[in-house]
Design a protein around this motif. Structure first.
Motif, PDB file in Angstrom:
ATOM      1  N   SER A 248     -21.120  16.358   2.456  1.00 46.16           N
ATOM      2  CA  SER A 248     -21.348  17.566   3.261  1.00 46.16           C
ATOM      3  C   SER A 248     -22.353  17.307   4.389  1.00 46.16           C
ATOM      4  O   SER A 248     -22.460  18.117   5.307  1.00 46.16           O
TER       5      SER A 248
ATOM      6  N   GLU B  16     -14.406  15.213   2.008  1.00 44.85           N
ATOM      7  CA  GLU B  16     -14.504  16.438   1.208  1.00 44.85           C
ATOM      8  C   GLU B  16     -13.230  16.675   0.422  1.00 44.85           C
ATOM      9  O   GLU B  16     -13.278  17.114  -0.724  1.00 44.85           O
ATOM     10  N   LEU B  17     -12.081  16.390   1.028  1.00 44.08           N
ATOM     11  CA  LEU B  17     -10.818  16.530   0.317  1.00 44.08           C
ATOM     12  C   LEU B  17     -10.756  15.576  -0.872  1.00 44.08           C
ATOM     13  O   LEU B  17     -10.354  15.971  -1.975  1.00 44.08           O
TER      14      LEU B  17
ATOM     15  N   THR C  75     -16.088  14.379 -13.046  1.00 46.74           N
ATOM     16  CA  THR C  75     -16.502  15.626 -12.410  1.00 46.74           C
ATOM     17  C   THR C  75     -17.870  15.483 -11.748  1.00 46.74           C
ATOM     18  O   THR C  75     -18.082  15.959 -10.624  1.00 46.74           O
TER      19      THR C  75
ATOM     20  N   ALA D 105     -13.312  14.295  -2.537  1.00 49.64           N
ATOM     21  CA  ALA D 105     -14.267  14.752  -3.540  1.00 49.64           C
ATOM     22  C   ALA D 105     -13.736  15.964  -4.290  1.00 49.64           C
ATOM     23  O   ALA D 105     -13.901  16.060  -5.523  1.00 49.64           O
ATOM     24  N   SER D 106     -13.074  16.865  -3.600  1.00 49.03           N
ATOM     25  CA  SER D 106     -12.504  18.046  -4.253  1.00 49.03           C
ATOM     26  C   SER D 106     -11.393  17.661  -5.220  1.00 49.03           C
ATOM     27  O   SER D 106     -11.289  18.230  -6.316  1.00 49.03           O
ATOM     28  N   VAL D 107     -10.574  16.716  -4.831  1.00 48.89           N
ATOM     29  CA  VAL D 107      -9.515  16.236  -5.725  1.00 48.89           C
ATOM     30  C   VAL D 107     -10.129  15.577  -6.958  1.00 48.89           C
ATOM     31  O   VAL D 107      -9.650  15.764  -8.083  1.00 48.89           O
TER      32      VAL D 107
ATOM     33  N   GLY E 200     -17.513  13.448  -8.519  1.00 49.37           N
ATOM     34  CA  GLY E 200     -16.947  14.265  -7.456  1.00 49.37           C
ATOM     35  C   GLY E 200     -17.952  15.248  -6.890  1.00 49.37           C
ATOM     36  O   GLY E 200     -18.001  15.483  -5.681  1.00 49.37           O
ATOM     37  N   THR E 201     -18.781  15.841  -7.756  1.00 49.74           N
ATOM     38  CA  THR E 201     -19.774  16.811  -7.298  1.00 49.74           C
ATOM     39  C   THR E 201     -20.850  16.139  -6.443  1.00 49.74           C
ATOM     40  O   THR E 201     -21.214  16.640  -5.374  1.00 49.74           O
TER      41      THR E 201
ATOM     42  N   ILE F 102     -13.030  16.283  -8.341  1.00 48.05           N
ATOM     43  CA  ILE F 102     -13.546  17.358  -9.191  1.00 48.05           C
ATOM     44  C   ILE F 102     -12.401  18.007  -9.958  1.00 48.05           C
ATOM     45  O   ILE F 102     -12.514  18.263 -11.170  1.00 48.05           O
ATOM     46  N   ALA F 103     -11.293  18.285  -9.286  1.00 46.66           N
ATOM     47  CA  ALA F 103     -10.145  18.912  -9.942  1.00 46.66           C
ATOM     48  C   ALA F 103      -9.566  18.020 -11.036  1.00 46.66           C
ATOM     49  O   ALA F 103      -9.219  18.503 -12.123  1.00 46.66           O
TER      50      ALA F 103
ATOM     51  N   PHE G 109     -19.382  15.214  -3.154  1.00 49.55           N
ATOM     52  CA  PHE G 109     -19.245  16.367  -2.274  1.00 49.55           C
ATOM     53  C   PHE G 109     -20.571  16.739  -1.626  1.00 49.55           C
ATOM     54  O   PHE G 109     -20.625  17.083  -0.445  1.00 49.55           O
TER      55      PHE G 109
END
Length: 62
Positions: free
Chosen positions: A58, A17-18, A47, A20-22, A50-51, A24-25, A54
């Protein structure tokens, strides 16, 4: 750092998750910068990747 890498190799939710969040950012930053055309061109793909990552991650175990 070793806990992060261990989580990636064992397919645990927190590390992925970390990541994937990076991703997206980074894609959002690529979208908003005005200087480099190739970064703007690939920002949507980064993006979106990453989405989707994520959403899939999950469902991994804690």
């Amino acid at each position: 750092m070793s806990d992060f890498l261990h989580g990636l190799t064992r397919f645990r939710r927190g590390s992925w998750e970390l990541l994937a969040s990076v991703l997206i950012a980074v894609g959002v930053v690529m979208l908003m910068q005005p200087l480099v055309l190739w970064a703007y061109t690939y920002s949507f793909i980064v993006t979106l990747t990453g989405t989707v990552m994520f959403i899939v991650v999950s469902h991994f175990p804690d």
